[in-house]
Every structure is written in C-alpha cells, then in structure tokens.
Design a protein around this motif. Structure first.
Motif, short mmCIF file in Angstrom:
data_model
loop_
_atom_site.label_atom_id
_atom_site.label_comp_id
_atom_site.label_asym_id
_atom_site.label_seq_id
_atom_site.Cartn_x
_atom_site.Cartn_y
_atom_site.Cartn_z
N SER A 160 0.84 -1.20 0.00
CA SER A 160 0.00 0.00 0.00
C SER A 160 0.87 1.25 0.00
O SER A 160 0.64 2.19 -0.77
CB SER A 160 -0.92 -0.03 1.22
OG SER A 160 -1.72 1.13 1.26
N PHE A 161 1.89 1.26 0.85
CA PHE A 161 2.76 2.44 0.93
C PHE A 161 3.78 2.48 -0.21
O PHE A 161 4.24 3.56 -0.58
CB PHE A 161 3.40 2.54 2.31
CG PHE A 161 2.45 3.12 3.31
CD1 PHE A 161 2.28 4.48 3.42
CD2 PHE A 161 1.66 2.29 4.09
CE1 PHE A 161 1.37 5.02 4.30
CE2 PHE A 161 0.75 2.81 4.98
CZ PHE A 161 0.60 4.18 5.10
N LYS A 216 2.96 1.78 -3.26
CA LYS A 216 2.16 2.45 -4.29
C LYS A 216 2.21 3.97 -4.08
O LYS A 216 2.38 4.72 -5.03
CB LYS A 216 0.72 1.94 -4.24
CG LYS A 216 -0.20 2.56 -5.25
CD LYS A 216 -1.58 1.94 -5.23
CE LYS A 216 -2.24 2.17 -3.89
NZ LYS A 216 -3.62 1.72 -3.79
N ILE A 217 2.12 4.39 -2.83
CA ILE A 217 2.21 5.82 -2.52
C ILE A 217 3.60 6.34 -2.86
O ILE A 217 3.75 7.42 -3.43
CB ILE A 217 1.86 6.06 -1.04
CG1 ILE A 217 0.39 5.74 -0.80
CG2 ILE A 217 2.19 7.50 -0.64
CD1 ILE A 217 0.00 5.64 0.66
N GLY A 267 3.42 9.07 -5.59
CA GLY A 267 3.25 10.27 -4.77
C GLY A 267 4.14 11.42 -5.20
O GLY A 267 5.12 11.73 -4.54
N MET A 322 1.40 13.84 -0.89
CA MET A 322 1.13 12.43 -0.65
C MET A 322 0.05 12.21 0.42
O MET A 322 -0.49 11.12 0.52
CB MET A 322 2.41 11.71 -0.19
CG MET A 322 3.45 11.56 -1.25
SD MET A 322 4.89 10.76 -0.47
CE MET A 322 5.78 10.21 -1.91
N MET A 363 -3.26 10.41 -0.39
CA MET A 363 -3.08 8.98 -0.63
C MET A 363 -2.83 8.24 0.67
O MET A 363 -3.33 7.13 0.88
CB MET A 363 -1.95 8.75 -1.62
CG MET A 363 -2.27 9.22 -3.03
SD MET A 363 -0.94 8.86 -4.19
CE MET A 363 0.14 10.23 -3.88
N ILE A 364 -2.05 8.84 1.56
CA ILE A 364 -1.79 8.21 2.86
C ILE A 364 -3.08 8.14 3.66
O ILE A 364 -3.36 7.12 4.31
CB ILE A 364 -0.68 8.98 3.61
CG1 ILE A 364 0.65 8.83 2.87
CG2 ILE A 364 -0.56 8.50 5.05
CD1 ILE A 364 1.77 9.70 3.39
N SER A 378 -5.19 5.33 2.32
CA SER A 378 -4.60 4.06 2.72
C SER A 378 -4.89 3.79 4.19
O SER A 378 -5.23 2.66 4.56
CB SER A 378 -3.09 4.08 2.46
OG SER A 378 -2.55 2.82 2.72
N ALA A 401 6.00 12.31 4.66
CA ALA A 401 5.44 11.05 4.16
C ALA A 401 5.99 9.86 4.93
O ALA A 401 5.25 8.92 5.25
CB ALA A 401 5.72 10.90 2.67
N ALA A 421 3.72 7.50 7.25
CA ALA A 421 3.69 6.06 6.98
C ALA A 421 4.06 5.27 8.23
O ALA A 421 3.43 4.26 8.56
CB ALA A 421 4.63 5.71 5.83
N VAL A 474 7.08 3.16 1.66
CA VAL A 474 7.05 4.51 1.09
C VAL A 474 8.45 4.99 0.71
O VAL A 474 8.60 5.77 -0.24
CB VAL A 474 6.34 5.51 2.05
CG1 VAL A 474 7.23 5.95 3.18
CG2 VAL A 474 5.81 6.71 1.30
#
Length: 174
Positions: free
Chosen positions: A9-10, A12-13, A17, A24, A27-28, A31, A58, A62, A82
């Motif tokens: 998931s992170f 992808k960010i 991002g 970001m 998106m975070i 998520s 970020a 995360a 991330v």
C-alpha cells in the motif's frame, strides 16, 4: 500478511506520490482509511506531529499509520514501502533528467505535473480542514487565521508557530 499489505500500500504511494509529503497526504489518508486504523481526527494529529518531528512528512506519516495498524513491524513495513520506491525513482529520475534535461518532452511533463501537485496539496488541506472545522470552535479557527497572518505577513518561524499553537491549544482546548 498485514505487513505485506502495508508495504504494498505504501509502496504504491512511494511510486505515485509526486510533489512531496504534503501532496502524498491524500493517498496516505485513503490508505489509512482502508487499513481501518486511523480516524480523521487522528490523521489530522498525525500531520501535526509529522510537521514537528524530524524527517520527511510522508515517512513520518507512513511510520505512524503502520504502527497504529500493526505495531513496530507495521511501522517498519509501511516506512520501507514509502521510502524504497521513492529512493529508486529519485535515483532514476536524476540520471534521466541530467541526460535529457533539454528535451521538450521532459519539460512538458513537468508542466503537466505541477498543477497535479498543487491539487494534491489542496486535497490535503481539505482533509485536514475537515477535522478543524468538524466541530466549529473559536480557538482552532483563530489559531488557523493567526497562522496565516504570522506566516504570510509577519514571516514568523513555523517552528515558533507550532510551539505557540500547541501551548495555546493545551491551555484553551485541553
């Protein structure tokens, strides 16, 4: 399994991002909502904490989401997720930008990316603003307005503003 889910998931960010940590944040936030561990209020607090702690926002965000979701292992998985793709992409981007810096395609890509970055930062402001204005209270609104004036007109240090707002919030909102 949760560690792999957090990492992916992170990651992808980290890959998509663009525009830095503030860009970001939407998106975070999405998520974090999918993981089910962080409320809107907690996320707003997380952003504040990420602003005053050392390191990129970020990565701090995360780490926090990963920790809330799955403890220390989750924090490590989300942080690596991330950070690793970003590191790889920045390394590749530096190589190719230096090699093709005069390319009209590269220049055009940056022209296209800039408005997206502004839009992502605006979305982060809206997400964070929801928690400030969810229960309309005079003190947070006055802190927000004072921050805008202090930074925009008076050029006060953001560090001083964060500390001052924390002290004011502790006494007037705690």
């Amino acid at each position: 399994m949760i560690y792999i889910k957090l990492f992916l998931s992170f990651a992808k960010i980290g890959i998509f991002g663009f525009g830095g940590g503030m860009a970001m944040l939407p998106m975070i936030y999405q998520s974090a909502q999918q993981m089910g561990g962080v409320s809107a209020d907690e996320f707003s607090n997380l952003v504040g904490i990420s602003q005053v702690t050392p390191g990129p926002i970020a990565v701090n965000a995360a780490t926090y989401v990963g920790f809330v979701t799955a403890g220390y292992g989750g924090a490590i998985a989300a942080t690596m997720g991330v950070a690793v793709p970003s590191f790889i992409l920045v390394s590749l981007a530096c190589y190719f930008i230096n090699k093709f810096k005069e390319s009209t395609v590269i220049k055009g890509a940056f022209v296209g990316i800039r408005p997206v970055t502004v839009g992502l930062i605006a979305a982060a402001v809206i997400y964070m603003g929801q928690s400030v204005f969810a229960s309309v209270s005079l003190v947070p609104v006055l802190i927000l307005l004072a921050t805008l004036v202090a930074i925009g007109k008076l050029k006060v240090s953001p560090i001083a503003i964060v500390i001052g707002a924390g002290v004011i919030g502790a006494f007037l909102c705690g």
